[in-house]
Design a protein around this motif. Structure first.
Motif, PDB file in Angstrom:
ATOM      1  N   LYS A  48       0.825  -1.199   0.000  1.00  0.00           N
ATOM      2  CA  LYS A  48       0.000   0.000   0.000  1.00  0.00           C
ATOM      3  C   LYS A  48       0.868   1.262   0.000  1.00  0.00           C
ATOM      4  N   TYR A 105      -6.708   4.030  -8.353  1.00  0.00           N
ATOM      5  CA  TYR A 105      -6.633   4.021  -6.893  1.00  0.00           C
ATOM      6  C   TYR A 105      -7.810   3.261  -6.273  1.00  0.00           C
ATOM      7  N   VAL A 106      -9.011   3.501  -6.769  1.00  0.00           N
ATOM      8  CA  VAL A 106     -10.189   2.826  -6.215  1.00  0.00           C
ATOM      9  C   VAL A 106     -10.073   1.313  -6.406  1.00  0.00           C
ATOM     10  N   GLY A 107      -9.622   0.896  -7.581  1.00  0.00           N
ATOM     11  CA  GLY A 107      -9.438  -0.534  -7.830  1.00  0.00           C
ATOM     12  C   GLY A 107      -8.419  -1.150  -6.887  1.00  0.00           C
ATOM     13  N   LYS A 108      -7.298  -0.488  -6.717  1.00  0.00           N
ATOM     14  CA  LYS A 108      -6.260  -1.009  -5.814  1.00  0.00           C
ATOM     15  C   LYS A 108      -6.727  -0.956  -4.365  1.00  0.00           C
ATOM     16  N   ALA A 109      -7.429   0.095  -3.984  1.00  0.00           N
ATOM     17  CA  ALA A 109      -7.913   0.205  -2.602  1.00  0.00           C
ATOM     18  C   ALA A 109      -8.895  -0.916  -2.283  1.00  0.00           C
ATOM     19  N   ASN A 110      -9.742  -1.275  -3.245  1.00  0.00           N
ATOM     20  CA  ASN A 110     -10.651  -2.402  -3.031  1.00  0.00           C
ATOM     21  C   ASN A 110      -9.874  -3.694  -2.808  1.00  0.00           C
ATOM     22  N   GLY A 111      -8.780  -3.869  -3.547  1.00  0.00           N
ATOM     23  CA  GLY A 111      -7.918  -5.036  -3.347  1.00  0.00           C
ATOM     24  C   GLY A 111      -7.271  -5.018  -1.968  1.00  0.00           C
ATOM     25  N   ASP A 113      -8.502  -3.596   0.654  1.00  0.00           N
ATOM     26  CA  ASP A 113      -9.576  -3.877   1.611  1.00  0.00           C
ATOM     27  C   ASP A 113      -9.852  -5.378   1.702  1.00  0.00           C
ATOM     28  N   ARG A 114      -9.835  -6.059   0.558  1.00  0.00           N
ATOM     29  CA  ARG A 114     -10.045  -7.516   0.576  1.00  0.00           C
ATOM     30  C   ARG A 114      -8.942  -8.214   1.362  1.00  0.00           C
ATOM     31  N   ASP A 117      -9.508  -7.636   5.006  1.00  0.00           N
ATOM     32  CA  ASP A 117     -10.591  -8.492   5.490  1.00  0.00           C
ATOM     33  C   ASP A 117     -10.101  -9.921   5.719  1.00  0.00           C
TER      34      ASP A 117
END
Length: 129
Positions: A48, A105-111, A113-114, A117
């Motif tokens: 990150k 950024y949104v795509g990487k941030a979702n990754g 977040d996964r 989790d």
């Protein structure tokens, strides 16, 4: 559902079940120290940090270049096509670049977040004790 959430997120002092006081997993409080020391979390932080640093440098270099080129050179004064100068093309490209970087950024941030989790799920299952 409400009971499940209540049992998961209530602090140990508000649990109604006496067995819940003795087992930290029932209280819903993750073991943040163990998570922070885990190799998975360290890897996530490193990925990150590298990604955000790279995106920030690209963004800043592109935006800082425009005032430098317009103030100290005449490179962007030439016409690109018709009466439209290169400065206008560069300026519009900055808007496109901003949207593109936001989508990346949104795509990487979702990754990220996964991955976070998954780390929390592993901790809930007792993987970091």
């Amino acid at each position: 559902m409400a009971n499940k959430l209540e049992n998961t997120f209530n602090p140990a002092g508000t649990q109604k079940d006496e067995k819940a006081h003795t087992h930290p997993k029932v209280t819903g409080t993750p073991n943040y120290e163990a998570i922070a020391e885990s190799p998975e979390f360290q890897s996530l932080k490193s990925k990150k940090r590298k990604f955000i640093f790279t995106i920030a440098i690209i963004f800043l270099l592109c935006y800082i270049t425009l005032p430098i080129l317009t103030s100290y050179t005449t490179i962007l004064n030439a016409n690109a096509f018709g009466d439209v100068a290169w400065v206008w093309v560069y300026s519009i490209a900055l808007f496109i670049m901003t949207w593109a970087l936001c989508m990346i950024y949104v795509g990487k941030a979702n990754g990220f977040d996964r991955e976070a989790d998954e780390i929390f799920e592993k901790e809930k299952a007792g993987g970091y004790e």
